[in-house]
Scaffold this motif. Structure first.
Motif, mmCIF file in Angstrom:
data_model
loop_
_atom_site.group_PDB
_atom_site.id
_atom_site.type_symbol
_atom_site.label_atom_id
_atom_site.label_comp_id
_atom_site.label_asym_id
_atom_site.label_seq_id
_atom_site.Cartn_x
_atom_site.Cartn_y
_atom_site.Cartn_z
ATOM 1 N N TRP A 342 7.221 -11.404 1.920
ATOM 2 C CA TRP A 342 8.536 -11.302 2.578
ATOM 3 C C TRP A 342 9.466 -12.400 2.078
ATOM 4 N N GLU A 343 8.969 -13.633 2.111
ATOM 5 C CA GLU A 343 9.788 -14.783 1.725
ATOM 6 C C GLU A 343 10.169 -14.753 0.245
ATOM 7 N N ASN A 344 9.352 -14.083 -0.573
ATOM 8 C CA ASN A 344 9.633 -14.019 -2.010
ATOM 9 C C ASN A 344 10.395 -12.757 -2.411
ATOM 10 N N GLY A 345 10.916 -12.041 -1.421
ATOM 11 C CA GLY A 345 11.827 -10.932 -1.705
ATOM 12 C C GLY A 345 11.178 -9.615 -2.038
ATOM 13 N N ALA A 346 9.889 -9.441 -1.729
ATOM 14 C CA ALA A 346 9.227 -8.162 -1.979
ATOM 15 C C ALA A 346 9.805 -7.082 -1.069
ATOM 16 N N LEU A 347 9.650 -5.836 -1.485
ATOM 17 C CA LEU A 347 10.137 -4.709 -0.691
ATOM 18 C C LEU A 347 9.142 -4.286 0.384
ATOM 19 N N GLY A 348 7.863 -4.601 0.172
ATOM 20 C CA GLY A 348 6.864 -4.209 1.150
ATOM 21 C C GLY A 348 5.467 -4.565 0.700
ATOM 22 N N TYR A 349 4.511 -4.240 1.566
ATOM 23 C CA TYR A 349 3.098 -4.572 1.356
ATOM 24 C C TYR A 349 2.307 -3.296 1.602
ATOM 25 N N ASP A 350 1.706 -2.761 0.539
ATOM 26 C CA ASP A 350 1.026 -1.465 0.592
ATOM 27 C C ASP A 350 -0.483 -1.672 0.701
ATOM 28 N N PHE A 351 -1.062 -1.216 1.828
ATOM 29 C CA PHE A 351 -2.512 -1.321 2.016
ATOM 30 C C PHE A 351 -3.260 -0.182 1.321
ATOM 31 N N MET A 352 -2.547 0.832 0.881
ATOM 32 C CA MET A 352 -3.100 1.995 0.183
ATOM 33 C C MET A 352 -4.111 2.740 1.057
ATOM 34 N N GLY A 353 -5.019 3.499 0.429
ATOM 35 C CA GLY A 353 -5.870 4.415 1.175
ATOM 36 C C GLY A 353 -6.998 3.735 1.921
ATOM 37 N N GLY A 354 -7.471 4.426 2.955
ATOM 38 C CA GLY A 354 -8.585 3.934 3.748
ATOM 39 C C GLY A 354 -8.142 3.558 5.141
ATOM 40 N N ILE A 355 -8.831 4.094 6.137
ATOM 41 C CA ILE A 355 -8.464 3.839 7.525
ATOM 42 C C ILE A 355 -9.163 2.578 8.014
ATOM 43 N N ALA A 356 -8.396 1.631 8.501
ATOM 44 C CA ALA A 356 -8.937 0.394 9.044
ATOM 45 C C ALA A 356 -7.989 -0.115 10.116
ATOM 46 N N ARG A 357 -8.551 -0.765 11.119
ATOM 47 C CA ARG A 357 -7.745 -1.214 12.256
ATOM 48 C C ARG A 357 -6.659 -2.199 11.830
ATOM 49 N N TYR A 358 -7.007 -3.127 10.921
ATOM 50 C CA TYR A 358 -6.021 -4.130 10.530
ATOM 51 C C TYR A 358 -4.857 -3.500 9.777
ATOM 52 N N LYS A 359 -5.109 -2.399 9.049
ATOM 53 C CA LYS A 359 -4.022 -1.720 8.353
ATOM 54 C C LYS A 359 -3.048 -1.111 9.358
ATOM 55 N N LYS A 360 -3.598 -0.477 10.405
ATOM 56 C CA LYS A 360 -2.740 0.095 11.442
ATOM 57 C C LYS A 360 -1.947 -0.984 12.160
ATOM 58 N N THR A 361 -2.541 -2.175 12.283
ATOM 59 C CA THR A 361 -1.866 -3.288 12.958
ATOM 60 C C THR A 361 -0.554 -3.647 12.271
ATOM 61 N N PHE A 362 -0.568 -3.667 10.935
ATOM 62 C CA PHE A 362 0.602 -4.120 10.186
ATOM 63 C C PHE A 362 1.528 -2.982 9.744
ATOM 64 N N ALA A 363 1.029 -1.772 9.641
ATOM 65 C CA ALA A 363 1.768 -0.709 8.951
ATOM 66 C C ALA A 363 2.897 -0.115 9.793
ATOM 67 N N ASN A 364 3.947 0.306 9.104
ATOM 68 C CA ASN A 364 4.997 1.118 9.725
ATOM 69 C C ASN A 364 5.215 2.409 8.951
ATOM 70 N N ARG A 365 4.288 2.688 8.024
ATOM 71 C CA ARG A 365 4.407 3.896 7.207
ATOM 72 C C ARG A 365 3.020 4.412 6.870
ATOM 73 N N GLU A 366 2.834 5.725 6.943
ATOM 74 C CA GLU A 366 1.553 6.330 6.606
ATOM 75 C C GLU A 366 1.769 7.481 5.636
ATOM 76 N N CYS A 367 0.738 7.787 4.856
ATOM 77 C CA CYS A 367 0.784 8.942 3.963
ATOM 78 C C CYS A 367 -0.615 9.545 3.866
ATOM 79 N N ARG A 368 -0.676 10.782 3.464
ATOM 80 C CA ARG A 368 -1.957 11.456 3.278
ATOM 81 C C ARG A 368 -2.365 11.356 1.814
ATOM 82 N N LEU A 369 -3.614 11.001 1.573
ATOM 83 C CA LEU A 369 -4.176 10.959 0.227
ATOM 84 C C LEU A 369 -5.372 11.900 0.167
ATOM 85 N N ALA A 370 -5.516 12.594 -0.944
ATOM 86 C CA ALA A 370 -6.618 13.555 -1.056
ATOM 87 C C ALA A 370 -7.063 13.708 -2.497
#
Length: 408
Positions: A342-370
């Motif tokens: 955030w402080e270095n001007g990035a647009l976002g932080y992508d956790f990519m695929g895989g369901i995990a509680r910590y990812k849901k904690t931080f995420a504001n966007r989801e997508c389906r991967l198959a």
């Protein structure tokens, strides 16, 4: 009047010259949607580490290349007997080699024509298939690889780029596509934190997180700070990057298992690929390997990619050996790295695929991967479908029977 894609032609090229492919791939990459896994950094490293023979499907609009995809063909066998071929997009079909796990997989395409070009390139690949052959794509976003609508395309399928141009009419390819079957063989959810909506609402990371998440992070940080200052050391040289990557092995093997199909750190091919990727990508600032410590205590290693001003989380190897459940090394590590991005001007932080509680904690966007397989109807697959349907019905009857026997 000609349709929008009337001038698009798809060609099938066997074992193209590597320099030619690299040059045109890098040129098209500039016109495509940003994607680390379709960058020449990833693709070129993958080719050098794993691929001896491949085919390329190429799409042109007039004299301009608007689509490229690399196909590896693997013979499918049971008990040593062949039962068709598997056409793989940017994978080899060999589990030990595909353990590097490509995500957001797709053809590399001019972004202004992607929705038009993608099904035409799929059709060109499938024009090479017969019988029980299948085309496997993934892990990919939920986009249309097959379109059953009328489209006009000429596909030149030959052993060389300008040789043996056996032209298939757009009508013939459209007819073949209409009979294509799709089967999803793996699926999951991808998570990301897009900083844009937060900044639009003048939110901070802390104000975005839930009260419970903030409490857990603060409690864990306080416990770590009691051991010593929490610090992040980011590899600044290839040598340091390789050392930190190798340092991650102990924690990763301990958590996921020491068999090659469990942790990639037990797989020589996985190690070879990432050693080479680090050598190529770290000096460019596209590979970031972080070592987290609390004083002299080791929290572990986070291995990220940086691409198109996004941070992509690829792998973690964390120290869970403290025995204190209130210590959350993963939650703390990502919190600190997200703050840094955030402080270095990035647009976002992508956790990519895989369901995990910590990812849901931080995420504001989801997508389906198959991972999906495309094939033409065949008696063999009809039999397999019927067997699977019978198994599902039998399982359902058993569950109902066990439920009724529990009734008083």
């Amino acid at each position: 009047m000609e349709s929008k894609n009337s001038s698009i032609q798809c060609e099938w090229i066997v074992n193209p010259d590597h320099k030619w492919l690299a040059e045109h791939w890098c040129a098209l990459e500039e016109q495509a949607e940003p994607n680390l896994f379709l960058s020449w950094l990833w693709i070129g490293t993958w080719l050098d580490c794993f691929v001896d023979n491949c085919c390329v499907v190429l799409a042109r609009q007039e004299d301009k290349i608007v689509g490229l995809g690399i196909i590896v063909i693997k013979e499918k066998k049971i008990a040593g007997l062949s039962y068709g071929r598997q056409f793989c997009l940017h994978r080899t079909g060999i589990p030990s080699q595909d353990q590097i796990w490509i995500e957001y997989n797709d053809f590399l395409m001019d972004k202004t024509l992607a929705n038009t070009v993608r099904p035409l390139m799929t059709a060109c690949v499938m024009s090479q298939m017969n019988g029980t052959d299948l085309f496997e794509i993934g892990a990919s976003l939920d986009v249309d690889f097959v379109s059953n609508g009328p489209q006009s395309v000429a596909a030149h399928c030959g052993s060389e780029r300008a040789d043996k141009q056996a032209v298939l009419s757009g009508l013939a390819l459209a007819e073949k596509r209409a009979f294509a079957e799709k089967e999803v063989v793996w699926e999951s959810v991808g998570f990301a934190l897009d900083f844009g909506p937060l900044k639009d609402k003048q939110q901070t990371l802390d104000s975005f997180l839930s009260r419970n998440a903030r409490y857990q992070i603060k409690r864990s940080l306080n416990k770590y700070n009691a051991l010593g200052e929490v610090k992040i050391t980011t590899a600044s040289s290839v040598t340091q990057g390789l050392e930190l990557f190798n340092h991650a092995a102990e924690y990763h093997l301990s958590r996921w298992g020491s068999k090659s199909e469990q942790s990639g750190f037990a797989n020589p091919g996985f190690l070879h690929f990432h050693h080479e990727l680090i050598r190529r990508g770290l000096p460019q600032g596209r590979i970031a390997i972080h070592h987290l410590q609390a004083g002299e205590d080791d929290l572990g290693v986070i291995y990220n990619f940086h691409h198109a001003n996004w941070v992509l989380f690829y792998l973690s190897a964390l120290n869970y050996g403290s025995g204190d459940n209130h210590l959350k090394p993963g939650l703390v590590a990502h919190y600190l790295l997200i703050q840094d991005a955030w402080e270095n001007g990035a647009l976002g932080y992508d956790f990519m695929g895989g369901i995990a509680r910590y990812k849901k904690t931080f995420a504001n966007r989801e997508c389906r991967l198959a991972i999906s397989q495309f094939r033409y109807p065949h008696f063999t697959y009809s039999v397999k479908k019927a067997i699977r349907a019978l198994k599902r019905r039998a399982l359902k009857r058993r569950v109902l029977s066990e439920s009724s026997s529990d009734c008083p």
